[in-house]
Write a protein that holds these residues in place. Structure first.
Motif, PDB file in Angstrom:
ATOM      1  N   GLY B  59      50.818  46.899 -30.071  1.00 24.08           N
ATOM      2  CA  GLY B  59      51.055  46.512 -28.683  1.00 24.08           C
ATOM      3  C   GLY B  59      51.103  45.008 -28.483  1.00 24.08           C
ATOM      4  O   GLY B  59      51.487  44.539 -27.411  1.00 24.08           O
ATOM      5  N   GLY B  60      50.723  44.232 -29.500  1.00 23.41           N
ATOM      6  CA  GLY B  60      50.705  42.777 -29.357  1.00 23.41           C
ATOM      7  C   GLY B  60      49.648  42.318 -28.377  1.00 23.41           C
ATOM      8  O   GLY B  60      49.822  41.321 -27.675  1.00 23.41           O
ATOM      9  N   TYR B  61      48.533  43.049 -28.314  1.00 21.34           N
ATOM     10  CA  TYR B  61      47.496  42.734 -27.331  1.00 21.34           C
ATOM     11  C   TYR B  61      46.553  41.628 -27.805  1.00 21.34           C
ATOM     12  O   TYR B  61      45.808  41.070 -27.007  1.00 21.34           O
ATOM     13  CB  TYR B  61      46.645  43.978 -27.025  1.00 21.34           C
ATOM     14  CG  TYR B  61      47.447  45.151 -26.490  1.00 21.34           C
ATOM     15  CD1 TYR B  61      48.363  44.961 -25.457  1.00 21.34           C
ATOM     16  CD2 TYR B  61      47.289  46.422 -27.014  1.00 21.34           C
ATOM     17  CE1 TYR B  61      49.098  46.028 -24.967  1.00 21.34           C
ATOM     18  CE2 TYR B  61      48.015  47.491 -26.528  1.00 21.34           C
ATOM     19  CZ  TYR B  61      48.921  47.283 -25.514  1.00 21.34           C
ATOM     20  OH  TYR B  61      49.645  48.335 -25.031  1.00 21.34           O
ATOM     21  N   LEU B  62      46.556  41.352 -29.112  1.00 24.95           N
ATOM     22  CA  LEU B  62      45.553  40.418 -29.634  1.00 24.95           C
ATOM     23  C   LEU B  62      46.094  38.990 -29.578  1.00 24.95           C
ATOM     24  O   LEU B  62      47.212  38.727 -30.032  1.00 24.95           O
ATOM     25  CB  LEU B  62      45.175  40.803 -31.065  1.00 24.95           C
ATOM     26  CG  LEU B  62      44.528  42.187 -31.174  1.00 24.95           C
ATOM     27  CD1 LEU B  62      44.275  42.554 -32.630  1.00 24.95           C
ATOM     28  CD2 LEU B  62      43.221  42.225 -30.386  1.00 24.95           C
ATOM     29  N   PRO B  63      45.312  38.068 -29.016  1.00 21.70           N
ATOM     30  CA  PRO B  63      45.754  36.678 -28.885  1.00 21.70           C
ATOM     31  C   PRO B  63      46.124  36.105 -30.250  1.00 21.70           C
ATOM     32  O   PRO B  63      45.407  36.307 -31.231  1.00 21.70           O
ATOM     33  CB  PRO B  63      44.529  35.962 -28.311  1.00 21.70           C
ATOM     34  CG  PRO B  63      43.693  37.032 -27.699  1.00 21.70           C
ATOM     35  CD  PRO B  63      43.954  38.280 -28.479  1.00 21.70           C
ATOM     36  N   GLY B  64      47.279  35.418 -30.311  1.00 23.48           N
ATOM     37  CA  GLY B  64      47.741  34.840 -31.570  1.00 23.48           C
ATOM     38  C   GLY B  64      48.523  35.812 -32.429  1.00 23.48           C
ATOM     39  O   GLY B  64      49.089  35.425 -33.450  1.00 23.48           O
ATOM     40  N   LEU B  65      48.541  37.089 -31.999  1.00 25.09           N
ATOM     41  CA  LEU B  65      49.291  38.087 -32.754  1.00 25.09           C
ATOM     42  C   LEU B  65      50.228  38.868 -31.823  1.00 25.09           C
ATOM     43  O   LEU B  65      50.007  40.044 -31.553  1.00 25.09           O
ATOM     44  CB  LEU B  65      48.338  39.060 -33.454  1.00 25.09           C
ATOM     45  CG  LEU B  65      47.501  38.514 -34.608  1.00 25.09           C
ATOM     46  CD1 LEU B  65      46.474  39.537 -35.059  1.00 25.09           C
ATOM     47  CD2 LEU B  65      48.391  38.127 -35.788  1.00 25.09           C
ATOM     48  N   PRO B  66      51.274  38.212 -31.334  1.00 27.19           N
ATOM     49  CA  PRO B  66      52.254  38.930 -30.506  1.00 27.19           C
ATOM     50  C   PRO B  66      52.926  40.035 -31.331  1.00 27.19           C
ATOM     51  O   PRO B  66      52.835  40.026 -32.564  1.00 27.19           O
ATOM     52  CB  PRO B  66      53.245  37.847 -30.100  1.00 27.19           C
ATOM     53  CG  PRO B  66      53.094  36.782 -31.129  1.00 27.19           C
ATOM     54  CD  PRO B  66      51.659  36.819 -31.562  1.00 27.19           C
ATOM     55  N   ALA B  67      53.591  40.953 -30.629  1.00 31.72           N
ATOM     56  CA  ALA B  67      54.074  42.186 -31.265  1.00 31.72           C
ATOM     57  C   ALA B  67      54.732  41.981 -32.623  1.00 31.72           C
ATOM     58  O   ALA B  67      54.416  42.712 -33.562  1.00 31.72           O
ATOM     59  CB  ALA B  67      55.003  42.918 -30.305  1.00 31.72           C
TER      60      ALA B  67
END
Lengths: 162, 203
Positions: B59-67
């Motif tokens: 989902g790309g929910y983690l900051p610094g790790l877009p989808a």
């Protein structure tokens, strides 16, 4: 009109009661079949080691495994029957020989063996018991403790003559 | 403010994974288990933690790790997940072979083991689909539906499996981790409309 309805209702009720009595009467002989033999439980024979010695107690004790052994059909208590017991305890794994021991039933068909505290293993706190002396059909049981803090567990055998 | 939010998200995720592992490490049951059995149990917890990361990465929910970047990490964590499941089953096999054979043949007396076996085959299927994505040449939509379905079965069965077990995991931290795993999976499925024939991707 009303009278005829009441009459029909009365007839139905009386007929139904009569039918119920007859049916229950027919079912009674089924209760006379007697005590059914205990089937082996799934996984009961896992980590079984044949010929566990008859011991005073397994390891340091502190936990009681008990139960009864009766004959299928008439339910007569069976004395002198050898029951083998093993479990994952505070002192060893199921497969460790020192986790295994056996005991004999008394005149009332009751057995009781002290063993180390059973701890949950493979997701459930459980013990293993076996009857395999040959006179009756072999049965493996795997009772589960209601709570892992219990300090005793029961298992009951109803054996079928070979 | 944005930095604070990013730090908060990572800290929450770290806690969601570290707390159940720490609680299991304090379990009294460990005293009566040898290293192989203990490792098998912790491999199961690592697998559950991976199940929490997977939807968050997709989902790309983690900051610094877009989808886009998240998906590369998703593939790597997928490898970790499969390895953890293999270690879990192998460690249990070494500890008590007959119990594991019963589980794999669906004849175990324990109610949780069938759920674990189904979850294992579902996660292997999902990973196999991912590994063979190019080779299989199936339509992207069909691939996504298949991978999503297998992932959903994995999540559901893993959670039931874990909740029914009386083992080294502490019950509250286990329930919270399971709830987060289900919540993350449901959120990504809703956000990306993973069941749709034509999904509407988020901007």
């Amino acid at each position: 009109m009303t009278r005829s309805l009441l009459t029909r209702r009365y007839l139905l009720a009386a007929g139904g009661a009569l039918a119920a009595t007859g049916a229950s009467g027919l079912l009674v002989p089924a209760q006379a079949k007697g005590l059914a033999p205990t089937p082996s439980m799934r996984g009961g024979a896992n980590n079984y080691l044949p010929g566990a010695p008859i011991v005073e107690r397994i390891g340091g004790g502190g936990f009681w495994m008990s139960g009864t052994v009766r004959r299928a059909g008439d339910g007569a208590p069976l004395a002198g029957q050898r029951i083998q017991i093993w479990a994952h305890t505070t002192e060893g794994y199921e497969r460790d020989p020192h986790s295994h021991g056996a005991t004999l039933t008394d005149a009332n068909g009751v057995f009781r063996l002290e063993m180390p505290q059973i701890v949950p293993a493979f997701g459930q706190p459980h013990g293993h018991l076996a009857y395999d002396s040959g006179e009756f059909e072999t049965v493996f049981l795997r009772p589960v403790m209601a709570s892992s803090s219990d300090t005793s567990l029961e298992a009951h055998f109803v054996l079928k003559p070979v | 403010m944005r930095l604070a939010r990013q730090i908060l998200i990572w800290a929450a995720l770290g806690a969601a994974i570290a707390v159940p592992i720490a609680a299991a490490a304090a379990s009294p049951l460990l005293a009566w288990r040898d290293p192989v059995y203990i490792a098998a149990g912790f491999a199961g917890i690592v697998a559950m933690a991976s199940l929490l990361l997977q939807p968050l990465l997709v989902g790309g929910y983690l900051p610094g790790l877009p989808a886009a970047r998240g998906r590369r990490v998703h593939r790597a964590i997928g490898g970790v997940l499969v390895a953890a499941v293999v270690l879990h089953v192998a460690g249990l096999w070494v500890t008590s072979p007959p119990d594991v054979v019963d589980v794999l043949l669906f004849r175990s007396p324990t109610p949780f083991s069938a759920w674990g076996a189904i979850a294992m085959w579902a996660v292997f299927g999902a990973a196999l689909l991912a590994a063979l994505r190019r080779k299989l040449r199936i339509r992207p939509q069909a691939w996504r539906l298949g991978h999503t379905a297998l992932a959903a079965v994995t999540v559901l069965c893993s959670v039931v499996h874990a909740l029914l077990i009386e083992g080294t995991m502490e019950t509250v931290s286990k329930a919270v981790l399971c709830a987060l795993v289900v919540g993350a999976a449901v959120k990504v499925a809703v956000d990306l409309k993973l069941w749709a024939i034509r999904p509407r991707r988020r901007a």
